[in-house]
Design a protein around this motif. Structure first.
Motif, PDB file in Angstrom:
ATOM      1  N   ILE A  52       0.827  -0.862   0.447  1.00 50.41           N
ATOM      2  CA  ILE A  52      -0.143  -0.077   0.120  1.00 50.41           C
ATOM      3  C   ILE A  52       1.044   1.172   0.099  1.00 50.41           C
ATOM      4  O   ILE A  52       1.254   2.274  -0.560  1.00 50.41           O
ATOM      5  CB  ILE A  52      -1.109  -0.521   1.566  1.00 50.41           C
ATOM      6  N   GLN A  53       2.271   1.216   0.980  1.00 46.70           N
ATOM      7  CA  GLN A  53       3.242   2.450   0.751  1.00 46.70           C
ATOM      8  C   GLN A  53       3.678   2.815  -0.439  1.00 46.70           C
ATOM      9  O   GLN A  53       3.155   4.363  -1.104  1.00 46.70           O
ATOM     10  CB  GLN A  53       4.033   1.987   2.363  1.00 46.70           C
ATOM     11  N   MET A  54       3.869   1.290  -1.033  1.00 44.93           N
ATOM     12  CA  MET A  54       4.668   1.831  -1.913  1.00 44.93           C
ATOM     13  C   MET A  54       3.682   2.603  -3.551  1.00 44.93           C
ATOM     14  O   MET A  54       4.110   2.846  -4.462  1.00 44.93           O
ATOM     15  CB  MET A  54       4.926   0.081  -3.315  1.00 44.93           C
ATOM     16  N   GLU A  55       2.383   1.640  -3.327  1.00 48.66           N
ATOM     17  CA  GLU A  55       1.269   2.262  -4.469  1.00 48.66           C
ATOM     18  C   GLU A  55       1.377   4.216  -3.861  1.00 48.66           C
ATOM     19  O   GLU A  55       0.829   4.647  -4.991  1.00 48.66           O
ATOM     20  CB  GLU A  55       0.207   1.558  -4.515  1.00 48.66           C
ATOM     21  N   PHE A  56       1.326   3.958  -2.584  1.00 47.60           N
ATOM     22  CA  PHE A  56       0.645   5.923  -2.736  1.00 47.60           C
ATOM     23  C   PHE A  56       2.323   6.249  -3.244  1.00 47.60           C
ATOM     24  O   PHE A  56       1.667   6.861  -3.611  1.00 47.60           O
ATOM     25  CB  PHE A  56       0.613   5.346  -1.306  1.00 47.60           C
ATOM     26  N   ARG A  57       3.627   6.315  -2.974  1.00 44.45           N
ATOM     27  CA  ARG A  57       4.390   6.692  -3.334  1.00 44.45           C
ATOM     28  C   ARG A  57       4.490   6.782  -5.264  1.00 44.45           C
ATOM     29  O   ARG A  57       4.843   7.489  -5.503  1.00 44.45           O
ATOM     30  CB  ARG A  57       5.916   5.585  -2.749  1.00 44.45           C
ATOM     31  N   LEU A  77      -5.361  10.838  -0.926  1.00 41.74           N
ATOM     32  CA  LEU A  77      -4.858  10.318  -1.641  1.00 41.74           C
ATOM     33  C   LEU A  77      -4.509   8.711  -1.328  1.00 41.74           C
ATOM     34  O   LEU A  77      -4.524   7.659  -1.599  1.00 41.74           O
ATOM     35  CB  LEU A  77      -3.767  10.596  -2.976  1.00 41.74           C
ATOM     36  N   ASP A  78      -4.057   9.289  -0.291  1.00 39.25           N
ATOM     37  CA  ASP A  78      -3.776   7.488   1.064  1.00 39.25           C
ATOM     38  C   ASP A  78      -4.389   7.078   1.036  1.00 39.25           C
ATOM     39  O   ASP A  78      -5.256   5.710   0.899  1.00 39.25           O
ATOM     40  CB  ASP A  78      -2.753   8.566   1.988  1.00 39.25           C
ATOM     41  N   TYR A  79      -5.788   7.640   1.446  1.00 42.22           N
ATOM     42  CA  TYR A  79      -7.007   6.960   1.305  1.00 42.22           C
ATOM     43  C   TYR A  79      -7.457   6.123   0.638  1.00 42.22           C
ATOM     44  O   TYR A  79      -8.222   5.088   0.559  1.00 42.22           O
ATOM     45  CB  TYR A  79      -8.168   8.129   2.467  1.00 42.22           C
ATOM     46  N   GLN A  80      -7.596   6.933  -0.796  1.00 42.69           N
ATOM     47  CA  GLN A  80      -7.966   6.526  -1.665  1.00 42.69           C
ATOM     48  C   GLN A  80      -7.378   5.369  -2.166  1.00 42.69           C
ATOM     49  O   GLN A  80      -7.887   4.090  -2.393  1.00 42.69           O
ATOM     50  CB  GLN A  80      -8.109   7.544  -2.828  1.00 42.69           C
ATOM     51  N   LYS A  82      -5.910   2.984  -0.743  1.00 41.33           N
ATOM     52  CA  LYS A  82      -5.635   2.410   0.987  1.00 41.33           C
ATOM     53  C   LYS A  82      -7.377   1.007   0.437  1.00 41.33           C
ATOM     54  O   LYS A  82      -7.450   0.060   0.284  1.00 41.33           O
ATOM     55  CB  LYS A  82      -6.089   2.399   2.279  1.00 41.33           C
ATOM     56  N   ALA A  83      -8.051   2.440   0.384  1.00 42.82           N
ATOM     57  CA  ALA A  83      -9.760   2.134  -0.055  1.00 42.82           C
ATOM     58  C   ALA A  83      -9.608   1.324  -1.396  1.00 42.82           C
ATOM     59  O   ALA A  83     -10.354  -0.092  -1.609  1.00 42.82           O
ATOM     60  CB  ALA A  83     -10.677   2.690  -0.582  1.00 42.82           C
ATOM     61  N   ASP A  84      -8.946   0.735  -2.460  1.00 42.44           N
ATOM     62  CA  ASP A  84      -8.618   0.207  -3.869  1.00 42.44           C
ATOM     63  C   ASP A  84      -7.942  -1.257  -3.387  1.00 42.44           C
ATOM     64  O   ASP A  84      -8.357  -2.184  -3.836  1.00 42.44           O
ATOM     65  CB  ASP A  84      -7.610   1.006  -4.861  1.00 42.44           C
ATOM     66  N   VAL A  85      -7.128  -0.864  -2.706  1.00 38.41           N
ATOM     67  CA  VAL A  85      -6.594  -2.085  -2.197  1.00 38.41           C
ATOM     68  C   VAL A  85      -7.142  -3.441  -1.997  1.00 38.41           C
ATOM     69  O   VAL A  85      -7.606  -4.626  -2.073  1.00 38.41           O
ATOM     70  CB  VAL A  85      -4.928  -2.145  -1.367  1.00 38.41           C
ATOM     71  N   LEU A  86      -8.224  -2.551  -0.560  1.00 37.26           N
ATOM     72  CA  LEU A  86      -9.292  -3.366   0.242  1.00 37.26           C
ATOM     73  C   LEU A  86     -10.193  -4.157  -0.581  1.00 37.26           C
ATOM     74  O   LEU A  86     -10.861  -5.035  -0.398  1.00 37.26           O
ATOM     75  CB  LEU A  86      -9.592  -2.839   1.104  1.00 37.26           C
ATOM     76  N   SER A  87     -11.214  -2.423  -1.310  1.00 37.56           N
ATOM     77  CA  SER A  87     -12.109  -3.396  -1.944  1.00 37.56           C
ATOM     78  C   SER A  87     -11.895  -4.506  -3.109  1.00 37.56           C
ATOM     79  O   SER A  87     -12.444  -5.438  -3.495  1.00 37.56           O
ATOM     80  CB  SER A  87     -12.918  -1.852  -2.602  1.00 37.56           C
TER      81      SER A  87
END
Ligand SMILES: Cc1cc2nc3c(=O)[nH]c(=O)nc-3n(C[C@H](O)[C@H](O)[C@H](O)COP(=O)(O)O)c2cc1C
Length: 328
Positions: A52-57, A77-80, A82-87
């Motif tokens: 998640i952190q890598m995708e964020f960067r 963006l961070d929230y978005q 995380k929401a994508d990975v989770l969903s």
């Protein structure tokens, strides 16, 4: 034909074979193949904190531009992400639960207390039957002691336990210093099961091309002896369901784990190597052995195992070679 059904983490499994967290369990199509071959449960590919952190960067690099000083935007963006990975994972859980007759165990790889508890609750809402916590961080810091690591792991577990009702298991590192004490602590915190053990990515050095490369990914058929030792030692001592993992490549190895007291078996490498229908070979091999011994179900198998295992498991507790055997 013996009755292979069993319970693990309070879940009814149609046989003891669970496909462990890996690429095999990362997609609907992959899980469909495992379900067709009788997998009793799957542990989904872990949700990784680093991922998640890598995708964020990555997203930051691609999308920021004039927004790079806007903290609200960064937060969003961070929230978005995380929401994508989770969903993606929650959608997978919903589809798999609707279409296949197997239990779904979600997996989170967590390194810190952070906000993981929120993910856990979402996975539960989506219908996950249980949650496996893959808690590990290489103890490479010169500043962090074993006690601090253990304390941090317990905080993670406590936090997750407060937010989910589904059973929680912990996938333990084989390099844990105090396996028995830690197992007991986890049981006291409400953990229902322990996976013995995790296997880590092993980097290697390619001397021809002067670079660091990924080492051997799969386990070997003789890697099972360390988990077998610990299943044997812990099964009579702790109130936890034990899942044997690491090096179970044959039905005979699975039988050994069950005789030693494992509630279930997790397989990954042997399914990668032989294909999903190898799950049927494992089930048939277990069934044949039970028939040969006149054992009708897993309760009988467990009783048989208890009678076979020494009361004082000194052989499993012995670690040093006092003498070499024979002329070696
Ligand atoms: C390609 C591959 C990917 C894996 N990914 C994960 C993962 O995401 N999370 C996890 O907890 N374990 C992961 N593992 C470890 C397996 O779940 C398992 O613990 C390990 O392979 C030992 O079991 P085995 O001897 O049956 O292969 C992975 C293993 C492999 C080979």
């Amino acid at each position: 034909m013996a009755n292979l059904s069993t319970t693990y983490l309070g879940l009814e499994l149609k046989n003891p074979f669970i496909v462990g967290s890996s690429g095999l369990t990362a997609t609907y199509e992959g899980i469909a193949r495992l379900a067709k071959n009788g997998a009793a449960a799957v542990v989904l590919k872990s949700i990784f904190e680093e991922e998640i952190q890598m995708e964020f960067r990555e997203a930051l690099k691609n999308q920021l531009g004039p927004q790079d000083n806007n903290l609200d935007f960064l937060d969003y963006l961070d929230y978005q992400i995380k929401a994508d990975v989770l969903s993606k994972t929650t959608e997978l859980i919903r589809r798999v639960k609707a279409d296949f007759d197997l239990k779904v165990i979600a997996s989170i790889h967590c390194r810190s207390v952070g906000e993981w508890f929120a993910y856990a609750a979402k996975l539960q809402e989506a219908g996950a039957d249980a949650l496996e916590l893959n808690i590990y961080r290489l103890p490479s810091s010169l500043e962090v002691s074993a006690a601090e690591i253990a304390e941090g792991n317990e905080r993670i577990i406590e936090k997750v336990m407060k937010h989910v009702r589904i059973p929680v298991s912990v996938k333990m590192s084989a390099y844990t210093t105090d396996v028995a004490y830690t197992a007991q602590r986890y049981a006291q915190l409400g953990v229902k099961g322990l996976v013995l053990f995790n296997r880590f990515y092993q980097p290697d050095i390619d001397l021809e091309n002067n670079r660091v490369v990924g080492g051997q990914v799969y386990s070997n058929p003789n890697d099972y002896t360390w988990p077998l030792r610990w299943v044997s030692i812990l099964a009579p001592k702790v109130a936890l369901d034990l899942a044997a993992s690491n090096g179970v490549h044959t039905a005979d190895t699975a039988v050994k784990m069950l005789v030693a007291g494992a509630a279930a078996i997790q397989v990954v490498s042997s399914v990668y190597k032989n294909g999903p229908d190898y799950l049927l070979d494992l089930q048939h091999g277990l069934d044949r052995w039970m028939d040969k011994k006149g054992l009708q179900d897993m309760v009988a198998l467990r009783a048989y195992g208890r009678a076979m295992m020494p009361e004082n498991p000194e052989l499993f507790e012995r670690v040093q070679f006092m003498k070499y055997f024979g002329e070696v």
